[in-house]
Design a protein around this motif. Structure first.
Motif, PDB file in Angstrom:
ATOM      1  N   SER A   1     -20.001 -80.341  14.682  1.00 15.75           N
ATOM      2  CA  SER A   1     -20.566 -80.843  13.435  1.00 15.75           C
ATOM      3  C   SER A   1     -20.776 -79.680  12.486  1.00 15.75           C
ATOM      4  O   SER A   1     -20.641 -78.518  12.866  1.00 15.75           O
ATOM      5  N   GLU A   2     -21.109 -80.003  11.259  1.00 19.62           N
ATOM      6  CA  GLU A   2     -21.349 -78.983  10.254  1.00 19.62           C
ATOM      7  C   GLU A   2     -22.625 -79.309   9.506  1.00 19.62           C
ATOM      8  O   GLU A   2     -22.993 -80.483   9.378  1.00 19.62           O
ATOM      9  N   PRO A   3     -23.336 -78.296   9.010  1.00 22.15           N
ATOM     10  CA  PRO A   3     -24.610 -78.569   8.337  1.00 22.15           C
ATOM     11  C   PRO A   3     -24.415 -79.359   7.052  1.00 22.15           C
ATOM     12  O   PRO A   3     -23.461 -79.127   6.302  1.00 22.15           O
ATOM     13  N   ARG A   4     -25.303 -80.311   6.827  1.00 19.03           N
ATOM     14  CA  ARG A   4     -25.278 -81.033   5.564  1.00 19.03           C
ATOM     15  C   ARG A   4     -25.737 -80.093   4.452  1.00 19.03           C
ATOM     16  O   ARG A   4     -26.625 -79.260   4.639  1.00 19.03           O
ATOM     17  N   ARG A   5     -25.157 -80.250   3.295  1.00 16.87           N
ATOM     18  CA  ARG A   5     -25.399 -79.348   2.173  1.00 16.87           C
ATOM     19  C   ARG A   5     -26.395 -79.950   1.197  1.00 16.87           C
ATOM     20  O   ARG A   5     -26.439 -81.165   0.983  1.00 16.87           O
ATOM     21  N   LEU A   6     -27.199 -79.106   0.599  1.00 20.22           N
ATOM     22  CA  LEU A   6     -28.057 -79.516  -0.509  1.00 20.22           C
ATOM     23  C   LEU A   6     -27.184 -79.741  -1.740  1.00 20.22           C
ATOM     24  O   LEU A   6     -26.407 -78.856  -2.112  1.00 20.22           O
ATOM     25  N   GLU A   7     -27.305 -80.884  -2.333  1.00 26.03           N
ATOM     26  CA  GLU A   7     -26.521 -81.180  -3.533  1.00 26.03           C
ATOM     27  C   GLU A   7     -27.425 -81.081  -4.757  1.00 26.03           C
ATOM     28  O   GLU A   7     -27.740 -82.075  -5.420  1.00 26.03           O
ATOM     29  N   ILE A   8     -27.845 -79.869  -5.039  1.00 25.64           N
ATOM     30  CA  ILE A   8     -28.753 -79.591  -6.144  1.00 25.64           C
ATOM     31  C   ILE A   8     -28.302 -78.314  -6.840  1.00 25.64           C
ATOM     32  O   ILE A   8     -27.553 -77.519  -6.262  1.00 25.64           O
ATOM     33  N   PRO A   9     -28.739 -78.080  -8.073  1.00 20.16           N
ATOM     34  CA  PRO A   9     -28.391 -76.828  -8.746  1.00 20.16           C
ATOM     35  C   PRO A   9     -28.951 -75.616  -8.005  1.00 20.16           C
ATOM     36  O   PRO A   9     -30.047 -75.667  -7.437  1.00 20.16           O
ATOM     37  N   GLY A  10     -28.180 -74.554  -7.974  1.00 22.65           N
ATOM     38  CA  GLY A  10     -28.646 -73.295  -7.414  1.00 22.65           C
ATOM     39  C   GLY A  10     -28.177 -72.996  -6.017  1.00 22.65           C
ATOM     40  O   GLY A  10     -28.487 -71.926  -5.469  1.00 22.65           O
ATOM     41  N   THR A  11     -27.398 -73.896  -5.406  1.00 18.14           N
ATOM     42  CA  THR A  11     -26.994 -73.659  -4.022  1.00 18.14           C
ATOM     43  C   THR A  11     -25.923 -72.579  -3.901  1.00 18.14           C
ATOM     44  O   THR A  11     -25.592 -72.161  -2.781  1.00 18.14           O
ATOM     45  N   ASP A  12     -25.392 -72.112  -5.039  1.00 16.06           N
ATOM     46  CA  ASP A  12     -24.402 -71.038  -5.007  1.00 16.06           C
ATOM     47  C   ASP A  12     -25.028 -69.649  -5.047  1.00 16.06           C
ATOM     48  O   ASP A  12     -24.328 -68.634  -5.008  1.00 16.06           O
ATOM     49  N   LEU A  13     -26.355 -69.601  -5.063  1.00 17.34           N
ATOM     50  CA  LEU A  13     -27.036 -68.308  -5.102  1.00 17.34           C
ATOM     51  C   LEU A  13     -26.923 -67.598  -3.753  1.00 17.34           C
ATOM     52  O   LEU A  13     -26.782 -68.227  -2.699  1.00 17.34           O
ATOM     53  N   ALA A  14     -27.018 -66.273  -3.790  1.00 16.00           N
ATOM     54  CA  ALA A  14     -26.792 -65.465  -2.582  1.00 16.00           C
ATOM     55  C   ALA A  14     -27.812 -65.728  -1.489  1.00 16.00           C
ATOM     56  O   ALA A  14     -27.513 -65.552  -0.307  1.00 16.00           O
ATOM     57  N   GLY A  15     -29.003 -66.143  -1.847  1.00 14.99           N
ATOM     58  CA  GLY A  15     -30.063 -66.299  -0.853  1.00 14.99           C
ATOM     59  C   GLY A  15     -30.180 -67.678  -0.252  1.00 14.99           C
ATOM     60  O   GLY A  15     -31.202 -67.999   0.351  1.00 14.99           O
ATOM     61  N   VAL A  16     -29.151 -68.518  -0.386  1.00 18.38           N
ATOM     62  CA  VAL A  16     -29.177 -69.867   0.186  1.00 18.38           C
ATOM     63  C   VAL A  16     -28.417 -69.850   1.513  1.00 18.38           C
ATOM     64  O   VAL A  16     -27.275 -69.396   1.575  1.00 18.38           O
ATOM     65  N   HIS A  17     -29.049 -70.358   2.562  1.00 22.10           N
ATOM     66  CA  HIS A  17     -28.517 -70.253   3.921  1.00 22.10           C
ATOM     67  C   HIS A  17     -28.321 -71.626   4.550  1.00 22.10           C
ATOM     68  O   HIS A  17     -29.024 -72.585   4.237  1.00 22.10           O
ATOM     69  N   HIS A  18     -27.368 -71.678   5.482  1.00 21.15           N
ATOM     70  CA  HIS A  18     -27.211 -72.776   6.426  1.00 21.15           C
ATOM     71  C   HIS A  18     -27.157 -72.142   7.812  1.00 21.15           C
ATOM     72  O   HIS A  18     -26.885 -70.948   7.944  1.00 21.15           O
ATOM     73  N   LEU A  19     -27.404 -72.933   8.836  1.00 23.39           N
ATOM     74  CA  LEU A  19     -27.421 -72.377  10.183  1.00 23.39           C
ATOM     75  C   LEU A  19     -26.626 -73.277  11.116  1.00 23.39           C
ATOM     76  O   LEU A  19     -27.059 -74.371  11.469  1.00 23.39           O
ATOM     77  N   ARG A  20     -25.446 -72.808  11.470  1.00 20.05           N
ATOM     78  CA  ARG A  20     -24.629 -73.534  12.414  1.00 20.05           C
ATOM     79  C   ARG A  20     -23.815 -72.587  13.279  1.00 20.05           C
ATOM     80  O   ARG A  20     -23.570 -72.855  14.442  1.00 20.05           O
ATOM     81  N   ARG A  21     -23.405 -71.466  12.720  1.00 23.98           N
ATOM     82  CA  ARG A  21     -22.516 -70.544  13.399  1.00 23.98           C
ATOM     83  C   ARG A  21     -23.204 -69.219  13.683  1.00 23.98           C
ATOM     84  O   ARG A  21     -24.237 -68.905  13.096  1.00 23.98           O
ATOM     85  N   LEU A  22     -22.592 -68.460  14.576  1.00 25.87           N
ATOM     86  CA  LEU A  22     -23.154 -67.170  14.947  1.00 25.87           C
ATOM     87  C   LEU A  22     -23.279 -66.260  13.733  1.00 25.87           C
ATOM     88  O   LEU A  22     -24.287 -65.560  13.574  1.00 25.87           O
ATOM     89  N   ALA A  23     -22.290 -66.281  12.861  1.00 26.78           N
ATOM     90  CA  ALA A  23     -22.353 -65.453  11.657  1.00 26.78           C
ATOM     91  C   ALA A  23     -23.520 -65.861  10.771  1.00 26.78           C
ATOM     92  O   ALA A  23     -24.177 -65.011  10.151  1.00 26.78           O
ATOM     93  N   HIS A  24     -23.804 -67.176  10.711  1.00 31.33           N
ATOM     94  CA  HIS A  24     -24.966 -67.645   9.946  1.00 31.33           C
ATOM     95  C   HIS A  24     -26.251 -67.062  10.530  1.00 31.33           C
ATOM     96  O   HIS A  24     -27.140 -66.615   9.803  1.00 31.33           O
ATOM     97  N   SER A  25     -26.363 -67.115  11.861  1.00 34.06           N
ATOM     98  CA  SER A  25     -27.578 -66.647  12.523  1.00 34.06           C
ATOM     99  C   SER A  25     -27.762 -65.140  12.350  1.00 34.06           C
ATOM    100  O   SER A  25     -28.880 -64.655  12.136  1.00 34.06           O
ATOM    101  N   GLU A  26     -26.659 -64.393  12.435  1.00 29.34           N
ATOM    102  CA  GLU A  26     -26.741 -62.944  12.230  1.00 29.34           C
ATOM    103  C   GLU A  26     -27.232 -62.621  10.819  1.00 29.34           C
ATOM    104  O   GLU A  26     -28.104 -61.766  10.631  1.00 29.34           O
ATOM    105  N   ARG A  27     -26.674 -63.317   9.852  1.00 32.28           N
ATOM    106  CA  ARG A  27     -27.087 -63.086   8.466  1.00 32.28           C
ATOM    107  C   ARG A  27     -28.554 -63.475   8.266  1.00 32.28           C
ATOM    108  O   ARG A  27     -29.326 -62.745   7.642  1.00 32.28           O
ATOM    109  N   LEU A  28     -28.935 -64.625   8.821  1.00 34.97           N
ATOM    110  CA  LEU A  28     -30.308 -65.084   8.649  1.00 34.97           C
ATOM    111  C   LEU A  28     -31.289 -64.170   9.370  1.00 34.97           C
ATOM    112  O   LEU A  28     -32.393 -63.910   8.870  1.00 34.97           O
ATOM    113  N   ARG A  29     -30.903 -63.668  10.530  1.00 36.76           N
ATOM    114  CA  ARG A  29     -31.792 -62.751  11.255  1.00 36.76           C
ATOM    115  C   ARG A  29     -32.055 -61.499  10.434  1.00 36.76           C
ATOM    116  O   ARG A  29     -33.213 -61.052  10.331  1.00 36.76           O
ATOM    117  N   ASN A  30     -31.017 -60.943   9.831  1.00 34.39           N
ATOM    118  CA  ASN A  30     -31.208 -59.771   8.974  1.00 34.39           C
ATOM    119  C   ASN A  30     -32.083 -60.106   7.765  1.00 34.39           C
ATOM    120  O   ASN A  30     -32.914 -59.300   7.336  1.00 34.39           O
TER     121      ASN A  30
END
Length: 424
Positions: free
Chosen positions: A113-142
């Motif tokens: 499966s894949e994370p559902r996305r927020l359909e609101i303005p601003g989701t293209d900003l650098a500080g918006v995260h989803h968590l499904r993959r190892l790369a997501h978790s590594e980025r979020l941990r940092n």
């Protein structure tokens, strides 16, 4: 046809796919086993991504299902970093993104499966995260480390299991956390309001702020960075980062394009499979998050997104691919860790399905078992900081599917062993 002349293809490089490959070899299959994953990582388990690895308690190497060398040792052909773009059921082939065409005798879809996305303005900003993959978790941990170091703010959209586990990890790093949730309690769709308040209090004690009855409407930023998150009741919350934890959607596009039967989203979505995890095509199977299976024990179609379903569903599908009689009837199970609270949940009790919640133990001390009942039949049980009771809870659930009723008073009495609850 002897096994050596047969090719089994597994699409999906997660836990379900890896355990299916393992089972094929363990059951003696000596044909080709090809596992295709769209990540470059070897197959890994997902619970650590929001639990131990994210919190810094587990190392990266601990998330993988097998050691990298295991696949070559067991003659599993890996195609990592490759996307399957099409299935030709008539020709029994799959096409990869690089144009490679691979034939199959049996095919397993474990696309997850894949994370559902927020359909609101601003989701293209650098500080918006989803968590499904190892790369997501590594980025979020940092990110959490940096937020804790700089007294930064994380806003989490959604108070489900992922949202709460990330909140706990974030507080462990010292980050400020606000959770925005449209319901009035966390985990409303899973455990209902009766138990949700316990998790509100748990997180509040650790400094998490909740904003219930609201949804995010905009993420405000400047120069590509997050500054705040606004909700539909007019509130604005300071934020340096935002996590969207609003659920996951089964990855069914490949199956749909191939003309396989699906379940509509209103009923949970997913690829429709029978009790042996076979799709509408007898040579194609599905397991894990993407599979909406007819559950012979619960007598309903059910799609389960949790770790145990991938762990056990992959092997069940592999045995069915080999022609073995298979009825996948495991009691749904998951676990969660938040601060010093650990829990296991067994069963299935969606909102509206139960008429009573029974507690055994001390909810105030967060050492208890909760049971969800319908007409005095146990539908589900959740043990919180009480261990070695999962088997007994699942026995009560299985008995309930056969119409066995329990006395709620005996069920609530810790002096009555769970194994004796149904006895006179």
């Amino acid at each position: 046809m002897v096994d050596a002349d047969r090719t089994f293809v597994i699409v999906g490089g997660g836990l379900a796919g890896a355990k299916a490959a393992e089972t094929l070899r363990a059951e003696g299959f000596n044909g080709r086993v090809i596992l295709i994953g769209d990540e470059r990582e070897h197959p890994y388990e997902r619970p650590p991504l929001s639990k131990g690895f994210l919190s810094g308690k587990e190392e990266r190497d601990g998330v993988f299902v097998h050691e990298p060398g295991w696949y070559a040792q067991n003659d599993i052909e890996l195609h990592l970093g490759q996307t399957v773009t099409a299935i030709d059921r008539e020709a029994r082939t799959v096409r990869l993104g690089d144009g490679t065409v691979i034939g199959y005798d049996k095919l397993l879809l474990a696309t997850g499966s894949e994370p559902r996305r927020l359909e609101i303005p601003g989701t293209d900003l650098a500080g918006v995260h989803h968590l499904r993959r190892l790369a997501h978790s590594e980025r979020l941990r940092n990110t959490l480390k940096a937020l804790g170091r700089d007294n930064g703010h994380l806003v989490i959209a959604g108070a489900g299991w992922i949202g709460l586990e990330v909140a706990a990890a974030a507080r462990g790093y010292g980050a400020e956390v606000t959770v925005v949730e449209p319901e009035q309690t966390p985990l409303h769709q899973v455990i209902g309001p009766e138990l949700g308040q316990i998790f509100t209090e748990l997180h509040a004690e650790h400094g998490v702020r909740f904003h219930f009855g609201a949804r995010l409407t905009e993420i405000v930023g400047q120069d590509g960075m997050v500054l705040a998150a606004r909700t539909d009741d007019g509130e604005e919350h300071p934020a340096h980062d935002v996590l969207a934890a609003i659920g996951a959607a089964p990855r069914t596009a490949l199956a749909e394009a191939a003309g396989l039967a699906l379940v509509d989203r209103a009923h949970g979505g997913g690829v429709a499979v029978d009790a042996s995890l076979r799709t509408s095509d007898p040579d194609v199977f599905a397991a894990g998050d993407v599979a909406a299976a007819h559950h012979p024990l619960l007598d309903t179609r059910l799609r389960v997104e949790h770790w145990a379903n991938a762990l056990n569903g992959g092997p069940a599908a592999a045995r069915a691919m080999l022609g073995q009689e298979t009825a996948y009837d495991r009691v749904p199970y998951f676990f969660s860790d938040q601060y010093d609270l650990g829990l296991e949940y067994s069963g299935w009790a969606p909102p509206g399905s139960y008429d009573q919640v029974v507690l055994r133990g001390d909810a105030g001390k967060r050492e208890f078992i909760a049971f969800w009942l319908s007409e005095r039949r146990v539908l589900a049980g959740m043990n919180v900081n009480v261990w070695d009771v999962t088997e007994a809870i699942q026995d009560l659930i299985r008995a309930g599917t056969k119409g066995v009723q329990v006395d709620p008073d005996r069920l609530a009495d810790p002096s009555v062993p769970l194994a004796d609850v149904t006895r006179p």
